[in-house]
Design an enzyme around this catalytic site. Structure first.
Site, PDB file in Angstrom:
ATOM      1  N   TYR A  36      -0.194  -7.917  16.029  1.00  0.00           N
ATOM      2  CA  TYR A  36      -0.233  -7.008  14.890  1.00  0.00           C
ATOM      3  C   TYR A  36      -1.458  -6.097  14.958  1.00  0.00           C
ATOM      4  O   TYR A  36      -1.361  -4.880  14.788  1.00  0.00           O
ATOM      5  CB  TYR A  36      -0.245  -7.795  13.582  1.00  0.00           C
ATOM      6  CG  TYR A  36      -0.451  -6.911  12.369  1.00  0.00           C
ATOM      7  CD1 TYR A  36       0.581  -6.112  11.896  1.00  0.00           C
ATOM      8  CD2 TYR A  36      -1.683  -6.861  11.721  1.00  0.00           C
ATOM      9  CE1 TYR A  36       0.391  -5.289  10.800  1.00  0.00           C
ATOM     10  CE2 TYR A  36      -1.877  -6.044  10.619  1.00  0.00           C
ATOM     11  CZ  TYR A  36      -0.841  -5.254  10.167  1.00  0.00           C
ATOM     12  OH  TYR A  36      -1.037  -4.426   9.085  1.00  0.00           O
ATOM     13  N   LYS A  43      -1.490  -1.907  15.296  1.00  0.00           N
ATOM     14  CA  LYS A  43      -2.168  -0.990  14.372  1.00  0.00           C
ATOM     15  C   LYS A  43      -3.229  -0.177  15.098  1.00  0.00           C
ATOM     16  O   LYS A  43      -3.445   1.004  14.784  1.00  0.00           O
ATOM     17  CB  LYS A  43      -2.777  -1.770  13.209  1.00  0.00           C
ATOM     18  CG  LYS A  43      -1.773  -2.528  12.358  1.00  0.00           C
ATOM     19  CD  LYS A  43      -0.714  -1.619  11.765  1.00  0.00           C
ATOM     20  CE  LYS A  43      -1.240  -0.758  10.654  1.00  0.00           C
ATOM     21  NZ  LYS A  43      -0.157   0.024   9.994  1.00  0.00           N
ATOM     22  N   ILE A 100       0.827  -1.203   0.000  1.00  0.00           N
ATOM     23  CA  ILE A 100       0.000   0.000   0.000  1.00  0.00           C
ATOM     24  C   ILE A 100       0.859   1.250   0.000  1.00  0.00           C
ATOM     25  O   ILE A 100       0.528   2.256  -0.637  1.00  0.00           O
ATOM     26  CB  ILE A 100      -0.960  -0.032   1.195  1.00  0.00           C
ATOM     27  CG1 ILE A 100      -2.032  -1.107   0.962  1.00  0.00           C
ATOM     28  CG2 ILE A 100      -1.620   1.323   1.416  1.00  0.00           C
ATOM     29  CD1 ILE A 100      -2.873  -1.408   2.171  1.00  0.00           C
TER      30      ILE A 100
END
Length: 316
Positions: A181, A185, A32
């Site tokens: 994870y 985030k 991304i």
């Protein structure tokens, strides 16, 4: 009748020109981050790729130049897992001001064992959150020198089902990589929102926006050799998912809009239009846990103690 010109709808394929502006994209050499950098470069802006690997950054630069004639793109070595390296990385930008930074770089581990950064922090939390937290402190003078700079933090849909454990931010108990994870985030997203509150209180011209890409798969993204070459098998396996998710080029759209659209305001969350998973970018309500400001405040205090930095204190 009003003489004001109507605001045109946002076109993800034709973002407004941004000549003369400078944008930094962390992790801009892949995924991304790469597509965000490519789309921003097409506006005429100078785009700087922050990357741990000079070789991968060079490949990303070449790819962007091959698709964007006259692209103004370069790179700096940036290792968010090494906090002591960040002041030098910012100095190497060699710019008098920065119009936006896209906090995109991240580490995602799939399997144990638990790993740590050079500073002794759990690798995903230390890189994805603490690294960007500290980097923002060093970037703030450059951001404050721009007329209306933006900090754009890229979260993840994987964070939507998570909650932070403020007593175990470093995942020392019951380490599970995928949960770690998602929490890293989520911490990033809390940071982006809390940063905007502190910037507003300080009267800063810098604003902070949080985005997420929804569901973004490599198998649905266009090829960018040598960076990304999805095989026929990968595309075939990903095809059924296209009803719900999208490629990484589309996953970049919320970040690109958050950087460029003058209508975007700080303290908001932007993501894909369809179920938060795919489609054109739109502002969406804050997720329930992101409205818990006391969690963001405690996370900020812990992050300040762990890094020795305070991004909100540097607003000159």
């Amino acid at each position: 009748m009003s003489s004001a010109s109507p605001v045109p709808p946002w076109d993800v394929h034709r973002p407004p020109a941004a000549e003369g502006r400078v944008f930094l994209v962390t992790g801009g050499n892949a995924g991304i981050g790469y597509f965000t950098a490519e789309q921003l470069a097409a506006t005429g802006a100078t785009v700087v790729l922050g990357s741990r690997s000079p070789a991968r950054a060079e490949a990303a630069e070449s790819s962007i130049r091959s698709r964007v004639p006259g692209a103004r793109v370069r790179s700096v070595r940036l290792d968010l897992a090494d906090l002591s390296s960040l002041p030098g990385a910012v100095e190497s930008l060699g710019v008098a001001r920065l119009d936006a930074v896209v906090h995109n770089a991240g580490v995602a581990l799939d399997h144990p064992p638990r790993r740590e950064t050079a500073d002794g922090h759990e690798l995903m939390f230390g890189t994805n959150h603490l690294g960007h937290f500290a980097l923002t402190r060093w970037l703030m003078p450059l951001l404050s020198a721009a007329p209306a700079a933006r900090v754009v933090t890229v979260g993840s849909f994987a964070a939507k089902s998570e909650r932070l454990d403020l007593d175990d931010l470093q995942s020392r108990r019951g380490y599970r990589p995928k949960r770690g994870y998602g929490r890293s985030k989520l911490a990033q997203m809390y940071f982006g929102l809390e940063l905007d509150r502190r910037l507003r209180a300080a009267g800063s011209t810098v604003s902070s926006v949080v985005v997420h890409p929804g569901g973004a798969l490599d198998g649905l993204a266009p090829a960018r050799p040598p960076l990304h070459r999805p095989t026929a098998g990968a595309r075939l396996r990903a095809a059924p998912a296209a009803l719900l998710v999208q490629g990484k080029q589309a996953g970049a759209w919320p970040a690109v809009r958050a950087v460029l659209d003058p209508a975007v305001r700080g303290g908001r969350l932007w993501g894909p239009r369809v179920l938060g998973l795919r489609g054109r970018p739109r502002a969406e309500p804050l997720w329930a846990q992101l409205t818990e400001y006391f969690v963001a405040e405690r996370l900020w205090a812990a992050s300040r103690e762990l890094t020795g930095e305070d991004p909100g204190a540097v607003t000159v």
